[in-house]
Design a protein around this motif. Structure first.
Motif, PDB file in Angstrom:
ATOM      1  N   ARG A   7      45.258  39.343  25.158  1.00 19.35           N
ATOM      2  CA  ARG A   7      45.139  40.198  23.962  1.00 19.35           C
ATOM      3  C   ARG A   7      45.379  39.382  22.691  1.00 19.35           C
ATOM      4  NH1 ARG A   7      47.141  44.074  27.472  1.00 19.35           N
ATOM      5  NH2 ARG A   7      49.324  43.674  27.050  1.00 19.35           N
ATOM      6  N   ASN A   8      46.398  38.516  22.711  1.00 18.75           N
ATOM      7  CA  ASN A   8      46.694  37.683  21.541  1.00 18.75           C
ATOM      8  C   ASN A   8      45.539  36.742  21.205  1.00 18.75           C
ATOM      9  OD1 ASN A   8      49.191  38.883  21.348  1.00 18.75           O
ATOM     10  ND2 ASN A   8      50.279  37.216  22.370  1.00 18.75           N
ATOM     11  N   ALA A   9      44.763  36.359  22.226  1.00 18.51           N
ATOM     12  CA  ALA A   9      43.610  35.484  22.014  1.00 18.51           C
ATOM     13  C   ALA A   9      42.375  36.288  21.610  1.00 18.51           C
ATOM     14  CB  ALA A   9      43.329  34.682  23.285  1.00 18.51           C
ATOM     15  N   GLY A  10      42.523  37.610  21.479  1.00 18.40           N
ATOM     16  CA  GLY A  10      41.413  38.463  21.071  1.00 18.40           C
ATOM     17  C   GLY A  10      40.501  38.850  22.215  1.00 18.40           C
ATOM     18  N   LEU A  11      40.992  38.705  23.447  1.00 17.10           N
ATOM     19  CA  LEU A  11      40.187  39.052  24.616  1.00 17.10           C
ATOM     20  C   LEU A  11      40.696  40.333  25.249  1.00 17.10           C
ATOM     21  CD1 LEU A  11      39.958  35.502  26.241  1.00 17.10           C
ATOM     22  CD2 LEU A  11      38.138  36.718  25.038  1.00 17.10           C
ATOM     23  N   LYS A  12      39.777  41.143  25.691  1.00 20.34           N
ATOM     24  CA  LYS A  12      40.106  42.370  26.398  1.00 20.34           C
ATOM     25  C   LYS A  12      40.682  42.007  27.773  1.00 20.34           C
ATOM     26  CE  LYS A  12      37.540  46.602  27.277  1.00 20.34           C
ATOM     27  NZ  LYS A  12      36.166  47.103  27.237  1.00 20.34           N
ATOM     28  N   VAL A  13      41.673  42.731  28.217  1.00 25.61           N
ATOM     29  CA  VAL A  13      42.276  42.492  29.524  1.00 25.61           C
ATOM     30  C   VAL A  13      41.400  43.161  30.581  1.00 25.61           C
ATOM     31  CG1 VAL A  13      44.312  42.822  30.968  1.00 25.61           C
ATOM     32  CG2 VAL A  13      44.587  42.377  28.521  1.00 25.61           C
ATOM     33  N   THR A  14      40.727  42.326  31.383  1.00 29.51           N
ATOM     34  CA  THR A  14      39.879  42.832  32.460  1.00 29.51           C
ATOM     35  C   THR A  14      40.357  42.208  33.765  1.00 29.51           C
ATOM     36  OG1 THR A  14      38.255  41.058  32.292  1.00 29.51           O
ATOM     37  CG2 THR A  14      37.886  43.016  30.910  1.00 29.51           C
ATOM     38  N   LEU A  15      40.018  42.821  34.870  1.00 31.74           N
ATOM     39  CA  LEU A  15      40.424  42.313  36.178  1.00 31.74           C
ATOM     40  C   LEU A  15      39.905  40.896  36.429  1.00 31.74           C
ATOM     41  CD1 LEU A  15      42.112  42.966  38.631  1.00 31.74           C
ATOM     42  CD2 LEU A  15      40.087  43.967  39.688  1.00 31.74           C
ATOM     43  N   PRO A  16      38.618  40.598  36.171  1.00 30.38           N
ATOM     44  CA  PRO A  16      38.160  39.221  36.390  1.00 30.38           C
ATOM     45  C   PRO A  16      38.927  38.200  35.550  1.00 30.38           C
ATOM     46  CG  PRO A  16      36.277  40.679  36.188  1.00 30.38           C
ATOM     47  CD  PRO A  16      37.502  41.484  35.828  1.00 30.38           C
ATOM     48  N   ARG A  17      39.211  38.527  34.294  1.00 36.46           N
ATOM     49  CA  ARG A  17      39.963  37.594  33.434  1.00 36.46           C
ATOM     50  C   ARG A  17      41.362  37.365  33.992  1.00 36.46           C
ATOM     51  NH1 ARG A  17      37.746  40.257  27.945  1.00 36.46           N
ATOM     52  NH2 ARG A  17      35.856  39.009  27.766  1.00 36.46           N
ATOM     53  N   ILE A  18      42.016  38.438  34.415  1.00 34.15           N
ATOM     54  CA  ILE A  18      43.371  38.298  34.968  1.00 34.15           C
ATOM     55  C   ILE A  18      43.338  37.456  36.235  1.00 34.15           C
ATOM     56  CG2 ILE A  18      45.262  39.558  36.070  1.00 34.15           C
ATOM     57  CD1 ILE A  18      44.724  41.821  34.013  1.00 34.15           C
ATOM     58  N   LYS A  19      42.374  37.718  37.121  1.00 28.95           N
ATOM     59  CA  LYS A  19      42.273  36.977  38.389  1.00 28.95           C
ATOM     60  C   LYS A  19      42.028  35.491  38.135  1.00 28.95           C
ATOM     61  CE  LYS A  19      42.861  40.306  41.284  1.00 28.95           C
ATOM     62  NZ  LYS A  19      44.081  40.378  42.056  1.00 28.95           N
ATOM     63  N   ILE A  20      41.149  35.173  37.199  1.00 27.60           N
ATOM     64  CA  ILE A  20      40.832  33.775  36.905  1.00 27.60           C
ATOM     65  C   ILE A  20      42.024  33.093  36.244  1.00 27.60           C
ATOM     66  CG2 ILE A  20      39.342  32.269  35.505  1.00 27.60           C
ATOM     67  CD1 ILE A  20      37.075  34.368  36.143  1.00 27.60           C
ATOM     68  N   LEU A  21      42.700  33.791  35.361  1.00 31.52           N
ATOM     69  CA  LEU A  21      43.905  33.244  34.727  1.00 31.52           C
ATOM     70  C   LEU A  21      44.980  32.969  35.778  1.00 31.52           C
ATOM     71  CD1 LEU A  21      44.981  32.519  31.920  1.00 31.52           C
ATOM     72  CD2 LEU A  21      45.859  34.845  31.733  1.00 31.52           C
ATOM     73  N   GLU A  22      45.173  33.907  36.694  1.00 27.92           N
ATOM     74  CA  GLU A  22      46.146  33.715  37.776  1.00 27.92           C
ATOM     75  C   GLU A  22      45.767  32.521  38.643  1.00 27.92           C
ATOM     76  OE1 GLU A  22      46.208  37.451  39.838  1.00 27.92           O
ATOM     77  OE2 GLU A  22      47.582  38.374  38.403  1.00 27.92           O
ATOM     78  N   MET A  23      44.481  32.362  38.914  1.00 30.25           N
ATOM     79  CA  MET A  23      44.001  31.248  39.736  1.00 30.25           C
ATOM     80  C   MET A  23      44.347  29.915  39.057  1.00 30.25           C
ATOM     81  SD  MET A  23      42.363  30.425  42.518  1.00 30.25           S
ATOM     82  CE  MET A  23      41.936  32.094  42.923  1.00 30.25           C
ATOM     83  N   LEU A  24      44.123  29.836  37.758  1.00 30.29           N
ATOM     84  CA  LEU A  24      44.428  28.603  37.027  1.00 30.29           C
ATOM     85  C   LEU A  24      45.935  28.333  36.993  1.00 30.29           C
ATOM     86  CD1 LEU A  24      41.884  29.015  34.123  1.00 30.29           C
ATOM     87  CD2 LEU A  24      41.909  27.123  35.770  1.00 30.29           C
ATOM     88  N   GLU A  25      46.720  29.396  36.882  1.00 32.61           N
ATOM     89  CA  GLU A  25      48.177  29.247  36.807  1.00 32.61           C
ATOM     90  C   GLU A  25      48.793  28.865  38.140  1.00 32.61           C
ATOM     91  OE1 GLU A  25      49.325  33.102  35.246  1.00 32.61           O
ATOM     92  OE2 GLU A  25      49.978  32.115  33.412  1.00 32.61           O
ATOM     93  N   ASN A  26      48.299  29.443  39.208  1.00 32.02           N
ATOM     94  CA  ASN A  26      48.962  29.325  40.505  1.00 32.02           C
ATOM     95  C   ASN A  26      48.330  28.303  41.439  1.00 32.02           C
ATOM     96  OD1 ASN A  26      50.749  31.388  39.726  1.00 32.02           O
ATOM     97  ND2 ASN A  26      49.269  32.933  40.342  1.00 32.02           N
ATOM     98  N   SER A  27      47.347  27.592  40.968  1.00 32.90           N
ATOM     99  CA  SER A  27      46.672  26.628  41.829  1.00 32.90           C
ATOM    100  C   SER A  27      47.533  25.390  42.018  1.00 32.90           C
ATOM    101  CB  SER A  27      45.339  26.227  41.199  1.00 32.90           C
ATOM    102  OG  SER A  27      44.777  25.170  41.930  1.00 32.90           O
ATOM    103  N   ASP A  28      47.423  24.788  43.194  1.00 33.50           N
ATOM    104  CA  ASP A  28      48.109  23.526  43.440  1.00 33.50           C
ATOM    105  C   ASP A  28      47.446  22.399  42.656  1.00 33.50           C
ATOM    106  OD1 ASP A  28      45.875  23.952  45.024  1.00 33.50           O
ATOM    107  OD2 ASP A  28      46.569  22.642  46.631  1.00 33.50           O
ATOM    108  N   ALA A  29      46.158  22.554  42.331  1.00 33.61           N
ATOM    109  CA  ALA A  29      45.432  21.586  41.513  1.00 33.61           C
ATOM    110  C   ALA A  29      45.391  22.102  40.081  1.00 33.61           C
ATOM    111  CB  ALA A  29      44.015  21.410  42.046  1.00 33.61           C
TER     112      ALA A  29
END
Length: 142
Positions: A7-29
């Protein structure tokens, strides 16, 4: 990062955005391609298309949430924007990406720019490396 970061970045919170953000945060790489993210989401039975992954990553990049790297000989990879500057080494044998910080290198770059009458605004340093112990093109005498 959280949905409030979207939201602070001006993006709507959607399920795909959350899933991709989580993937980037929680990846071993720390450096993932769009294809890597897509494959992992499919393995988790998430219903997200490859085009959506590309679109979301482009939106994240424009919003300053991720940084895109185009390492030589490969496709684009993405990492979360986590603040402090760092440089990269890419292993030419394995493709492994190693992050490093060197104050000495940073100072030298500043001095070189100043010597030529410039201030460094931004830079990217990538070293392409091979393991020291590697036997290169082992050619024996017959």
């Amino acid at each position: 990062m959280e949905s409030s970061d979207l939201r602070n970045a001006g993006l709507k919170v959607t399920l795909p955005r959350i899933k991709i953000l989580e993937m980037l945060e929680n990846s071993d790489a720390r450096h993932l391609s769009a294809e890597d993210i897509y494959r992992r989401l499919i393995e988790m039975n998430e219903d997200v298309g490859l085009a959506t992954v590309y679109r979301v990553l482009t939106q994240f990049e424009a919003a300053g949430l991720v940084r895109r790297h185009n390492f030589e000989g490969g496709h684009a990879v993405f990492e979360l924007e986590r603040g402090p500057h760092h440089d990269h080494m890419v292993c030419l044998d394995s493709g492994k990406v190693i992050e490093f910080v060197s104050e000495e290198i940073e100072e030298i770059q500043q001095r070189i720019a100043a010597k030529h009458g410039y201030d460094v605004e931004e830079h990217s340093l990538v070293l392409y490396v091979r393991p020291k112990n590697r036997v290169a093109g082992k050619v024996g005498k017959g």
